[in-house]
Motif scaffolding. Structure first.
Motif, mmCIF file in Angstrom:
data_model
loop_
_atom_site.group_PDB
_atom_site.id
_atom_site.type_symbol
_atom_site.label_atom_id
_atom_site.label_comp_id
_atom_site.label_asym_id
_atom_site.label_seq_id
_atom_site.Cartn_x
_atom_site.Cartn_y
_atom_site.Cartn_z
ATOM 1 N N PRO A 1 0.847 -1.196 0.000
ATOM 2 C CA PRO A 1 0.000 0.000 0.000
ATOM 3 C C PRO A 1 0.884 1.248 0.000
ATOM 4 O O PRO A 1 1.891 1.302 0.705
ATOM 5 N N GLY A 2 0.557 2.211 -0.817
ATOM 6 C CA GLY A 2 1.323 3.451 -0.854
ATOM 7 C C GLY A 2 2.483 3.459 -1.819
ATOM 8 O O GLY A 2 3.122 4.495 -2.009
ATOM 9 N N ASN A 3 2.792 2.328 -2.446
ATOM 10 C CA ASN A 3 3.854 2.313 -3.450
ATOM 11 C C ASN A 3 3.278 2.798 -4.773
ATOM 12 O O ASN A 3 2.264 2.299 -5.233
ATOM 13 N N LEU A 4 3.921 3.790 -5.370
ATOM 14 C CA LEU A 4 3.491 4.315 -6.665
ATOM 15 C C LEU A 4 4.286 3.709 -7.815
ATOM 16 O O LEU A 4 3.730 3.416 -8.867
ATOM 17 N N VAL A 5 5.593 3.556 -7.613
ATOM 18 C CA VAL A 5 6.480 3.041 -8.659
ATOM 19 C C VAL A 5 7.617 2.286 -7.993
ATOM 20 O O VAL A 5 8.151 2.721 -6.969
ATOM 21 N N PHE A 6 7.986 1.159 -8.576
ATOM 22 C CA PHE A 6 9.223 0.483 -8.217
ATOM 23 C C PHE A 6 9.721 -0.186 -9.478
ATOM 24 O O PHE A 6 9.115 -1.130 -9.977
ATOM 25 N N SER A 7 10.813 0.336 -10.033
ATOM 26 C CA SER A 7 11.373 -0.176 -11.277
ATOM 27 C C SER A 7 12.884 -0.249 -11.162
ATOM 28 O O SER A 7 13.506 0.569 -10.487
ATOM 29 N N ASN B 1 26.142 -4.262 -15.572
ATOM 30 C CA ASN B 1 25.988 -4.584 -14.154
ATOM 31 C C ASN B 1 25.833 -3.371 -13.246
ATOM 32 O O ASN B 1 25.962 -3.490 -12.034
ATOM 33 N N GLU B 2 25.566 -2.201 -13.823
ATOM 34 C CA GLU B 2 25.197 -1.034 -13.021
ATOM 35 C C GLU B 2 23.688 -0.856 -13.166
ATOM 36 O O GLU B 2 23.187 -0.643 -14.268
ATOM 37 N N PHE B 3 22.983 -0.958 -12.058
ATOM 38 C CA PHE B 3 21.532 -0.891 -12.056
ATOM 39 C C PHE B 3 21.056 0.329 -11.280
ATOM 40 O O PHE B 3 21.716 0.771 -10.331
ATOM 41 N N THR B 4 19.922 0.863 -11.697
ATOM 42 C CA THR B 4 19.294 1.987 -11.014
ATOM 43 C C THR B 4 17.869 1.582 -10.652
ATOM 44 O O THR B 4 17.127 1.085 -11.496
ATOM 45 N N VAL B 5 17.521 1.794 -9.405
ATOM 46 C CA VAL B 5 16.166 1.534 -8.923
ATOM 47 C C VAL B 5 15.475 2.868 -8.709
ATOM 48 O O VAL B 5 16.041 3.776 -8.099
ATOM 49 N N LEU B 6 14.256 2.991 -9.234
ATOM 50 C CA LEU B 6 13.397 4.146 -8.978
ATOM 51 C C LEU B 6 12.243 3.678 -8.111
ATOM 52 O O LEU B 6 11.593 2.678 -8.436
ATOM 53 N N ALA B 7 11.984 4.401 -7.036
ATOM 54 C CA ALA B 7 10.872 4.059 -6.152
ATOM 55 C C ALA B 7 10.163 5.330 -5.724
ATOM 56 O O ALA B 7 10.808 6.335 -5.441
ATOM 57 N N ASN B 8 8.846 5.267 -5.724
ATOM 58 C CA ASN B 8 8.021 6.380 -5.270
ATOM 59 C C ASN B 8 6.975 5.846 -4.307
ATOM 60 O O ASN B 8 6.366 4.806 -4.555
ATOM 61 N N TYR B 9 6.767 6.601 -3.236
ATOM 62 C CA TYR B 9 5.740 6.275 -2.242
ATOM 63 C C TYR B 9 4.871 7.501 -2.020
ATOM 64 O O TYR B 9 5.346 8.634 -2.139
ATOM 65 N N VAL B 10 3.623 7.270 -1.677
ATOM 66 C CA VAL B 10 2.700 8.392 -1.516
ATOM 67 C C VAL B 10 3.120 9.332 -0.398
ATOM 68 O O VAL B 10 2.889 10.532 -0.480
ATOM 69 N N ASP B 11 3.745 8.804 0.658
ATOM 70 C CA ASP B 11 4.147 9.650 1.780
ATOM 71 C C ASP B 11 5.198 8.942 2.636
ATOM 72 O O ASP B 11 5.552 7.789 2.370
ATOM 73 N N GLN B 12 5.651 9.649 3.649
ATOM 74 C CA GLN B 12 6.684 9.129 4.544
ATOM 75 C C GLN B 12 6.228 7.850 5.247
ATOM 76 O O GLN B 12 7.002 6.917 5.413
ATOM 77 N N ALA B 13 4.964 7.796 5.644
ATOM 78 C CA ALA B 13 4.452 6.611 6.333
ATOM 79 C C ALA B 13 4.545 5.371 5.442
ATOM 80 O O ALA B 13 4.917 4.291 5.915
ATOM 81 N N ALA B 14 4.224 5.516 4.161
ATOM 82 C CA ALA B 14 4.324 4.381 3.236
ATOM 83 C C ALA B 14 5.778 3.950 3.068
ATOM 84 O O ALA B 14 6.077 2.755 3.002
ATOM 85 N N GLY B 15 6.688 4.920 3.014
ATOM 86 C CA GLY B 15 8.110 4.597 2.908
ATOM 87 C C GLY B 15 8.619 3.882 4.146
ATOM 88 O O GLY B 15 9.391 2.921 4.048
#
Length: 114
Positions: free
Chosen positions: A33-39, A48-62
């Motif tokens: 719940p609260g995760n918007l993006v995880f890629s 072998n260099e990877f980048t993760v993008l993550a977005n959460y709706v708010d601090q509580a979700a994080g």
């Protein structure tokens, strides 16, 4: 909104292990719940260099994410496949997610013939 970017350098001999682990973890994070993006993306310039993008709706979700069982597993497992400690950018941003890029103007498209 919480915006996170993580750079992960994977040991070449552990590449397949990393790919299996990140696929598993990505699916679990996207269900939170609260995760918007995880890629996760690999650099086109450095193998072998990877980048993760993550977005959460708010601090509580994080915070809920960081304390989840799958996050604890991932944080404990990751040192076994990386060359160095991952690097992170963490920002709390205004807004509710992704918006259009103002610098790119899209022309209306004509309908393609059937």
């Amino acid at each position: 909104m919480i915006f996170i970017v993580i750079r992960i350098d994977v040991r070449p001999e552990k590449r397949e292990d990393f790919l299996e682990g990140i696929v598993r973890y990505s699916g679990q994070v996207r269900e939170e719940p609260g995760n918007l993006v995880f890629s996760c993306y690999e650099s086109v310039e450095r193998a072998n260099e990877f980048t993760v993008l993550a977005n959460y709706v708010d601090q509580a979700a994080g915070e809920a994410h960081v304390t989840s069982g799958h996050a604890k597993w991932f944080f404990g497992w990751l040192p076994s496949v990386v060359t160095e400690q991952p690097k992170i950018v963490f920002q709390e941003l205004p807004g509710e997610g992704w918006g259009p890029m103002g610098e790119v103007v899209m022309e209306p498209r004509e309908s393609e013939p059937a």
